[in-house]
Scaffold this motif. Structure first.
Motif, short mmCIF file in Angstrom:
data_model
loop_
_atom_site.label_atom_id
_atom_site.label_comp_id
_atom_site.label_asym_id
_atom_site.label_seq_id
_atom_site.Cartn_x
_atom_site.Cartn_y
_atom_site.Cartn_z
N GLN A 92 2.21 1.46 13.89
CA GLN A 92 2.48 2.89 13.84
C GLN A 92 1.23 3.70 14.18
OE1 GLN A 92 5.36 4.14 13.78
NE2 GLN A 92 4.87 6.32 13.57
N ARG A 93 0.07 3.19 13.78
CA ARG A 93 -1.18 3.88 14.14
C ARG A 93 -1.34 3.92 15.66
NH1 ARG A 93 -4.71 2.22 9.33
NH2 ARG A 93 -4.63 4.15 8.12
N ASN A 94 -0.95 2.81 16.28
CA ASN A 94 -1.10 2.74 17.74
C ASN A 94 -0.08 3.62 18.45
OD1 ASN A 94 -2.74 1.52 19.74
ND2 ASN A 94 -0.98 0.28 20.39
N LEU A 95 0.98 4.01 17.75
CA LEU A 95 2.02 4.83 18.36
C LEU A 95 1.68 6.32 18.28
CD1 LEU A 95 5.31 3.03 17.22
CD2 LEU A 95 4.14 2.87 19.42
N ALA A 96 0.47 6.65 17.83
CA ALA A 96 0.09 8.07 17.72
C ALA A 96 0.18 8.77 19.07
CB ALA A 96 -1.32 8.19 17.14
N ILE A 99 0.83 -1.20 0.00
CA ILE A 99 0.00 0.00 0.00
C ILE A 99 0.87 1.25 0.00
CG2 ILE A 99 -1.92 -1.11 1.20
CD1 ILE A 99 -0.86 0.33 3.76
N ASP A 100 0.26 2.36 -0.41
CA ASP A 100 0.88 3.65 -0.12
C ASP A 100 0.64 3.92 1.36
OD1 ASP A 100 1.70 4.50 -2.81
OD2 ASP A 100 -0.46 4.43 -3.22
N LEU A 101 1.67 4.18 2.09
CA LEU A 101 1.51 4.36 3.53
C LEU A 101 0.61 5.56 3.81
CD1 LEU A 101 5.13 3.73 4.88
CD2 LEU A 101 3.17 2.19 4.95
N PRO A 102 -0.29 5.43 4.78
CA PRO A 102 -1.11 6.58 5.16
C PRO A 102 -0.24 7.61 5.90
CG PRO A 102 -1.45 4.78 6.70
CD PRO A 102 -0.55 4.24 5.62
N LYS A 103 -0.77 8.80 6.03
CA LYS A 103 -0.07 9.80 6.84
C LYS A 103 -0.30 9.48 8.31
CE LYS A 103 0.33 14.81 7.61
NZ LYS A 103 1.50 14.54 8.44
N PHE A 104 0.78 9.43 9.05
CA PHE A 104 0.66 9.15 10.48
C PHE A 104 0.80 10.45 11.27
CE2 PHE A 104 2.28 5.21 8.59
CZ PHE A 104 1.36 4.28 9.08
N ALA A 105 0.25 10.43 12.48
CA ALA A 105 0.35 11.60 13.35
C ALA A 105 1.81 11.99 13.52
CB ALA A 105 -0.28 11.29 14.70
N GLY A 106 2.12 13.24 13.32
CA GLY A 106 3.47 13.73 13.57
C GLY A 106 4.42 13.61 12.40
N ASP A 107 3.99 12.95 11.34
CA ASP A 107 4.88 12.82 10.17
C ASP A 107 5.29 14.20 9.65
OD1 ASP A 107 4.78 10.11 10.17
OD2 ASP A 107 3.74 9.88 8.25
N ASP A 135 2.25 7.77 21.50
CA ASP A 135 3.51 7.36 22.10
C ASP A 135 4.22 8.56 22.76
OD1 ASP A 135 5.97 6.24 22.67
OD2 ASP A 135 6.41 5.59 20.62
N ALA A 136 4.62 8.38 24.01
CA ALA A 136 5.36 9.45 24.70
C ALA A 136 6.67 9.78 23.99
CB ALA A 136 5.66 9.01 26.15
N LEU A 137 7.19 8.83 23.24
CA LEU A 137 8.45 9.04 22.53
C LEU A 137 8.32 10.11 21.45
CD1 LEU A 137 11.32 7.83 22.48
CD2 LEU A 137 10.48 6.09 20.90
N ASN A 138 7.09 10.35 21.00
CA ASN A 138 6.89 11.29 19.88
C ASN A 138 7.37 12.70 20.20
OD1 ASN A 138 5.80 9.25 18.38
ND2 ASN A 138 3.66 9.79 18.79
N GLU A 139 7.47 13.00 21.50
CA GLU A 139 7.97 14.33 21.86
C GLU A 139 9.44 14.48 21.49
OE1 GLU A 139 7.06 15.33 25.92
OE2 GLU A 139 8.40 17.06 25.90
N TYR A 140 10.14 13.35 21.30
CA TYR A 140 11.59 13.39 21.13
C TYR A 140 12.05 12.91 19.76
CZ TYR A 140 11.11 13.83 26.15
OH TYR A 140 10.73 14.27 27.40
N ILE A 141 11.10 12.52 18.92
CA ILE A 141 11.46 12.01 17.59
C ILE A 141 10.53 12.62 16.55
CG2 ILE A 141 12.33 9.81 18.48
CD1 ILE A 141 9.71 8.52 17.51
#
Lengths: 426, 426
Positions: free
Chosen positions: B384-388, B169-177, B390-396
């Protein structure tokens, strides 16, 4: 040379003998949660480490001594990987900057010994940021060396103008230079070399972290595949043009040549540089795709050596004495040879780089050239001027440039980087 | 699945048994000048090589078999270094592209065996560009693997639309991309992994050279320090956040899990993908400086493991079974765990990267995430959808993205990359 400021900073004591190795800290780390809950601090951490220390010497392998008359990382046998960083100084507070040099020295002393930054591994307190970023835990010292240098622009700060060495010139513009200011210059540099890239990257990152608010990275460069060897008898590595590079380099064991061409002597002046050296760094982009479409004959003509063995034109073996007149007048080896440059000789310590692809699909790759010499005017400048007609220039371009005064070595656990420059007027 | 085009290309014959090792070519190279003068061609070159071949097997160490049901470089124990390149196809000539796939296969077969590209080392003729760029001469095979993949955009070319797998598939846009198109997508990819970066770089460069006029590199990425291990029992490497990464990864020996989660089965379809896999590549920038100012407690909360040992919250050892409810709801390990994702499991093969410094003095560093899976929709997308949250998103931040269908392995000396896709309609 008066040493009025040799008092060690709090971070400057040598904990080599009793401090944990990176590997030992792994064992300690398992108690991270308990430690975090107890917030027990350094003492407990040290005990835990103590319980888990490897048998003596198990991790000593691969550590290069940090202390010495000269900084390590110059005549040291070349490691496989490089992370080089140029910093600009942002503080105007001389005392704060001197303290940073002391803190950096303490951290460098530990990291080159394979230890984490800070005595208590992560600082002991869960509420505080870790003293060490952690990604080198469990890795060997990997022959890490850290080498500091001071750029010309540093001497415009902190009233250092009178201490600037005559030999630390601003490099002239050379034919063909296309220098990117964002890849050039810098108040300071730190050259990190190690056999493991993660160890080199860890070291630069932690120094940058310690310097936060006082210095900022201006540019940095990763390198691999040591293109020049300072190990006698070792096979000469190949650069990304496929040719052996560094055949006639100065070996780390050639003390006579090192004294003559690399180390600053007492009579050279200024006194604070005795035992130091001067570093020229040049980012040399190779036009890889053009080179790869060039015939073997042309490639060998350009270098003046054959590609497979590396023998000079008309000779059979790599280390045969070159007969320069057999080469084309614009052959690289001919023009760079000391006989063509009044004897000028430099110690090369370059690395290959590949930084992805430019906007045109071409590899951004080449040679990150590092050369140490006793006097920049008598070394790199003289040779590079002579290379204006180098046939190689059709295939390369210098895109970054910097020059640094590399102070002498850190003598012992009480000494610190730059003391000979800063202590006399501290 | 009909195989109507298994005729080997001229470059497709397997010379493994009689061809020279990279090391042996060094001996030959010494005669470069004489050979150039004589322009004697391949025959003489082969003889010279023959005179200098190492004792049998001396250079076999470190070679990963190129032929097999699956491509090497997926379940192969992870090598230390990566050079990954995405290419765009510029030719519209299907036959020319198929010939390139055959030429690439022949070159890959030789390079992974530690041999130079082309039988006559530099092609034999001094008037021609060398068949091999030369910088890997004298280096060991270094466990080089080369793995090809086909991106969604390839299926818009050459009338391939009907062959595009549903799972690609074409990957969907994920939160924070925050995706940079210059670091995303591509018609093709080649993943080069080796224990020596010069060997990996050499391989990509030579494939790009062979593809000149037919393909162009769209973007490329170097990586180091294998952040995920597919070697059971090996120490888990640390990412640049200092945490162990890949504790629960699929080991290359776990054939059941590989069949369940990684390899495309016969019933999955399309037939040409049987034995293949799907690759998701994500360039994940880490906000290193922010992370380094974060407390140890916060860092461990974010991951859900302790930093030193890597043990899940409340547990003592890295490999203890995680108790997810003991972790914060937004802990990375909790959200990424199969139990939180309906069993979704991927094989990770990521590498750390450090690409110098951005314009603000911050390290451009992070994780080049590579994940293989049987179906992108059931693997990466679900996780990746479930990682929307994710506390790590503040740092990556995810700054590059690509997805590829990775065809099955090259079976033998007559087979070539992509045959199962291209041969049926050739």
């Amino acid at each position: 040379m008066t040493d009025t400021d040799s008092t060690p900073s709090t971070g400057g004591t040598d904990h080599t003998a009793k401090a944990p190795s990176r590997r030992a800290l792994i064992g300690w780390g398992g108690a991270g949660l308990a430690l975090g809950a107890a917030a027990a601090g350094g003492a407990v951490a040290m005990t835990r480490v103590g319980n888990d220390v490897d048998p003596a010497g198990a991790d000593a392998g691969g550590a290069v001594p940090f202390h010495g008359a000269h900084q390590a990382g110059i005549s040291t046998p070349v490691q496989d990987r490089l992370h080089f960083a140029a910093f600009d100084v942002t503080t105007r507070d001389r005392a704060a900057f001197v303290q940073l040099l002391k803190d950096w020295t303490a951290a460098a002393r530990r990291m080159t010994a394979g230890q984490a930054v800070g005595e208590g591994a992560y600082g002991g307190l869960a509420e505080a940021p870790p003293d060490d970023t952690g990604e080198a835990l469990g890795l060997k010292p990997s022959r890490l060396t850290l080498t500091i240098g001071f750029g010309p622009s540093l001497f415009t700060k902190f009233d250092l103008a009178a201490q600037r060495p005559d030999a630390l010139i601003d490099l002239p513009k050379f034919a063909g230079d296309a220098l990117d200011p964002n890849r050039s210059h810098g108040d300071l540099c730190v050259q990190a070399c190690a056999d493991d890239p993660q160890v080199a990257v860890h070291a630069i990152r932690n120094l940058a972290r310690i310097g936060m608010g006082k210095v900022v990275i201006r540019w940095s460069q990763l390198g691999f595949g040591k293109t020049s060897s300072t190990t006698p008898g070792a096979q000469t590595p190949r650069n990304l043009m496929g040719f052996k590079d560094g055949t006639r380099n100065i070996a780390g064991t050639e003390t006579d040549r090192l004294d003559k061409f690399v180390w600053v002597g007492e009579k050279d002046g200024p006194g604070w540089m005795t035992g130091g050296s001067y570093l020229v760094a040049r980012r040399i982009r190779m036009h890889i795709e053009t080179w790869d479409r060039t015939s073997l004959q042309e490639q060998e003509d350009v270098f003046g050596r054959d590609k497979g063995e590396g023998a000079p034109v008309g000779k059979a073996k790599e280390h045969d004495e070159p007969f320069l007149k057999a080469m084309k007048p614009d052959a690289h080896v001919r023009l760079a040879h000391p006989h063509s440059n009044g004897g000028a000789t430099i110690l090369r310590r370059g690395y290959s780089f590949t930084d992805g692809t430019d906007g045109l699909g071409r590899l951004d790759a080449g040679l990150f050239f590092l050369a140490y010499q006793r006097d920049v005017r008598e070394g790199f400048v003289r040779i590079q001027r002579n290379l204006a007609t180098d046939a190689l220039n059709e295939y390369i371009q210098h895109v970054g440039s910097a020059v640094f005064a590399v102070p002498p070595g850190v003598r012992d656990a009480d000494d610190w980087w730059g003391r000979t420059l800063f202590a006399k007027e501290a």
